[in-house]
Design a protein around this motif. Structure first.
Motif, short mmCIF file in Angstrom:
data_model
loop_
_atom_site.label_atom_id
_atom_site.label_comp_id
_atom_site.label_asym_id
_atom_site.label_seq_id
_atom_site.Cartn_x
_atom_site.Cartn_y
_atom_site.Cartn_z
N SER A 21 0.81 -1.21 0.00
CA SER A 21 0.00 0.00 0.00
C SER A 21 0.84 1.26 0.00
N SER A 22 2.06 1.23 0.54
CA SER A 22 2.88 2.44 0.56
C SER A 22 3.24 2.88 -0.85
N GLY A 23 3.56 1.94 -1.71
CA GLY A 23 3.84 2.29 -3.10
C GLY A 23 2.61 2.87 -3.79
N PHE A 24 1.47 2.28 -3.53
CA PHE A 24 0.22 2.79 -4.11
C PHE A 24 -0.07 4.20 -3.62
N VAL A 25 0.06 4.42 -2.33
CA VAL A 25 -0.23 5.75 -1.77
C VAL A 25 0.74 6.78 -2.34
N GLU A 26 2.02 6.44 -2.43
CA GLU A 26 3.00 7.38 -2.96
C GLU A 26 2.70 7.72 -4.41
N ARG A 27 2.37 6.71 -5.21
CA ARG A 27 2.06 6.97 -6.62
C ARG A 27 0.78 7.78 -6.78
N SER A 28 -0.22 7.44 -5.99
CA SER A 28 -1.50 8.11 -6.17
C SER A 28 -1.46 9.55 -5.66
#
Length: 107
Positions: free
Chosen positions: A45-52
């Motif tokens: 989820s950290s990668g998703f949050v950073e990208r989004s």
């Protein structure tokens, strides 16, 4: 009627004795699943949050948009603790470079 459906065990769970094996085993198994699963979920989820949210570009843009005096205040607050060391080191380096230059030019 309720003891017939849930059994006579405390907590209303049939087959689980309050002080022993089955309940503690179930709790330990559930804890293990959570402990093993949470780090994987957080990593994903950290990668998703950073990208989004695109935080790095937002921060870079906001810093670039700061007026010079506000940027200086922000930067100064980061180095305020070690400012005396930077000033002292600059003075010492300047002194020795000045001496080297004087000897090199023969003054």
């Amino acid at each position: 009627a309720s003891t017939r459906a849930t059994g006579s065990q405390p907590g209303g769970v049939r087959g689980m004795d309050a002080g022993g094996g089955s309940w503690n085993e179930a709790r330990a198994a559930a804890s293990a699943v959570v402990v093993e699963g949470v780090p994987r979920i957080l990593d994903a989820s950290s990668g998703f949050v950073e990208r989004s949210m695109d935080l790095s570009n937002i921060i870079a843009q906001r810093i670039a948009d700061l007026p010079a005096d506000q940027f200086e205040k922000m930067l100064h607050s980061c180095f305020q603790e070690d400012e005396w060391m930077l000033i002292t080191l600059g003075g010492v380096l300047g002194f020795f470079l000045g001496l080297a230059q004087a000897f090199a030019l023969g003054a």
